[in-house]
Design a protein around this motif. Structure first.
Motif, PDB file in Angstrom:
ATOM      1  N   ILE A  72      50.672  30.634 -12.980  1.00 54.20           N
ATOM      2  CA  ILE A  72      49.259  30.330 -12.808  1.00 54.20           C
ATOM      3  C   ILE A  72      48.999  28.859 -13.095  1.00 54.20           C
ATOM      4  O   ILE A  72      49.706  28.235 -13.893  1.00 54.20           O
ATOM      5  CB  ILE A  72      48.406  31.249 -13.711  1.00 54.20           C
TER       6      ILE A  72
ATOM      7  N   ASN B 186      43.021  28.225 -10.882  1.00 53.23           N
ATOM      8  CA  ASN B 186      43.296  29.552 -10.323  1.00 53.23           C
ATOM      9  C   ASN B 186      42.342  30.587 -10.922  1.00 53.23           C
ATOM     10  O   ASN B 186      41.672  30.335 -11.930  1.00 53.23           O
ATOM     11  CB  ASN B 186      44.726  29.980 -10.616  1.00 53.23           C
ATOM     12  N   THR B 187      42.322  31.765 -10.296  1.00 50.18           N
ATOM     13  CA  THR B 187      41.548  32.897 -10.802  1.00 50.18           C
ATOM     14  C   THR B 187      42.499  34.002 -11.241  1.00 50.18           C
ATOM     15  O   THR B 187      43.429  34.367 -10.513  1.00 50.18           O
ATOM     16  CB  THR B 187      40.580  33.432  -9.738  1.00 50.18           C
TER      17      THR B 187
ATOM     18  N   SER C 247      39.019  34.163  -4.692  1.00 54.36           N
ATOM     19  CA  SER C 247      39.868  35.346  -4.798  1.00 54.36           C
ATOM     20  C   SER C 247      40.906  35.193  -5.911  1.00 54.36           C
ATOM     21  O   SER C 247      41.190  34.105  -6.406  1.00 54.36           O
ATOM     22  CB  SER C 247      40.574  35.607  -3.466  1.00 54.36           C
TER      23      SER C 247
ATOM     24  N   ASP D  13      44.284  34.925  -7.848  1.00 52.94           N
ATOM     25  CA  ASP D  13      45.622  34.370  -7.640  1.00 52.94           C
ATOM     26  C   ASP D  13      46.680  35.143  -8.413  1.00 52.94           C
ATOM     27  O   ASP D  13      47.819  35.267  -7.964  1.00 52.94           O
ATOM     28  CB  ASP D  13      45.639  32.907  -8.094  1.00 52.94           C
TER      29      ASP D  13
ATOM     30  N   THR E  58      44.240  36.379  -3.118  1.00 51.74           N
ATOM     31  CA  THR E  58      44.608  35.131  -2.460  1.00 51.74           C
ATOM     32  C   THR E  58      45.941  35.286  -1.728  1.00 51.74           C
ATOM     33  O   THR E  58      46.814  36.042  -2.163  1.00 51.74           O
ATOM     34  CB  THR E  58      44.757  34.015  -3.523  1.00 51.74           C
ATOM     35  N   HIS E  59      46.116  34.577  -0.618  1.00 50.64           N
ATOM     36  CA  HIS E  59      47.405  34.548   0.064  1.00 50.64           C
ATOM     37  C   HIS E  59      48.454  34.013  -0.915  1.00 50.64           C
ATOM     38  O   HIS E  59      48.280  32.961  -1.524  1.00 50.64           O
ATOM     39  CB  HIS E  59      47.322  33.638   1.287  1.00 50.64           C
TER      40      HIS E  59
ATOM     41  N   ALA F 267      49.367  35.630  -3.691  1.00 48.44           N
ATOM     42  CA  ALA F 267      49.023  36.052  -5.062  1.00 48.44           C
ATOM     43  C   ALA F 267      50.146  36.875  -5.694  1.00 48.44           C
ATOM     44  O   ALA F 267      51.018  37.410  -4.998  1.00 48.44           O
ATOM     45  CB  ALA F 267      47.737  36.857  -5.053  1.00 48.44           C
TER      46      ALA F 267
END
Length: 328
Positions: free
Chosen positions: A137, A141-142, A209, A211, A230-231, A233
């Motif tokens: 991470i 990021n989320t 979105s 991660d 996320t793409h 993730a």
């Protein structure tokens, strides 16, 4: 010495056991406090045996004082008799003393109590492992951290926030919302009254979105949520308290390059665990000293009340870490 043993019907008793005998690379720690983890409940139930060579009694993280050192431990570490330390264990923390290899010790950070220090090794190492090593991470990021009122989440959320990460978390008890929000979570979702799938779907549409997800629940909802990340993730499974089975759209996984990662700290080699602890001291201890990252302590009980302490976890009555007092 005394330790907590599991008897008939999983009853816990404060009983006499042999004193530890240290090896050359070990130190003897007089335990002052031992923190609880859900793995303790699993071990008590016979589902999570300690690694070979570890004591049979529970306890994965402690704080205390070094009272004896082996020759190799003296030569290869900077510790000395009388130092206050916290330690990551394979087991054996529910006791008066424990033998620990020197590289499983960490100094207690400045401005940190012995109670807080006991609640850090297992939880902080698990948080660091899954955020930064498995999750990779980054700032901005989320993170989705399930079970926001858990002892682990009480560490993961402030650690993530201290490194500039946005956090979404879940609860099932509205009375715990304020405590979880106090940890710094950006979005707290009560999954009894709100649909976490819809929340993640909306976050994806808004460009926020997830991660990295750290999931101790699993179950049916995991397969529904994993479609809205996320793409690229990472969804990290560390337990399956809500069920071991789910349904996943596999096309979504490869089209979005989502990675599902299974992760436990206990299964790591001693060498890897030592590296994680060294990274914690290097990267996180200064943030503990300044108060940016601290464990949330829910309850402290005497070691002789281990039954009551376990009940707090088993019945989801705690919000943060539960700690057992062995010695002042």
């Amino acid at each position: 010495m005394k330790a907590i043993l599991v008897g008939e019907n999983q009853a816990l008793s404060w009983s006499d056991v042999p004193d530890p005998v240290i090896k050359s690379e070990e130190v003897l720690v007089e335990i002052h406090y031992a923190a609880l983890n859900r793995a303790d409940l699993m071990q008590r139930a016979g589902d999570y045996p300690p690694p070979p060579g570890c004591p049979e009694w529970m306890g994965l993280e402690v704080s205390g004082v070094i009272v004896e050192m082996g020759e190799e431990a003296k030569a290869k570490s900077d510790y000395k008799i009388g130092d206050k330390v916290c330690a990551l264990l394979g087991g054996g923390g529910y006791a008066e003393y424990v033998a620990v290899k020197y590289d499983m010790l960490m100094p207690i950070p400045e401005n940190c109590s012995m109670i807080e220090a006991a609640a850090m090794p297992e939880a902080f190492a698990t948080a660091y492992l899954n955020l930064f090593i498995e999750g990779k991470i980054k700032e901005g990021n989320t993170l989705l951290m399930n079970a926001g009122a858990s002892g682990l989440a009480s560490v993961v959320i402030p650690m993530a926030k201290a490194f500039g990460i946005r956090v979404i978390t879940t609860i099932i008890d509205e009375n715990k919302r304020a405590a979880v929000e106090k940890l710094g979570a950006d979005i707290v979702v009560n999954t009894l009254t709100e649909d976490i799938v819809e929340v993640l779907k909306n976050q994806l549409a808004l460009g926020h979105s997830v991660d990295v997800a750290i999931d101790c629940l699993g179950g049916e909802i995991m397969g529904k949520c994993i479609h809205y990340l996320t793409h690229g993730a990472r969804w990290i499974m560390i337990a399956a308290l809500a069920g071991q089975f789910t349904q996943i759209d596999l096309k979504n996984i490869y089209v979005r390059n989502v990675r599902i990662i299974g992760s436990t700290l206990r299964s790591r080699t001693p060498e890897v665990k030592a590296q994680i602890l060294a990274s914690l001291v290097k990267d996180v201890w200064a943030k503990v000293s300044t108060g940016e990252v601290k464990p949330t302590i829910d309850t402290v009980l005497p070691i002789t009340e281990a039954e009551a302490a376990h009940a707090l976890l088993a019945e989801n009555k705690s919000c943060g870490k539960v700690v057992l007092k062995v010695k002042e």
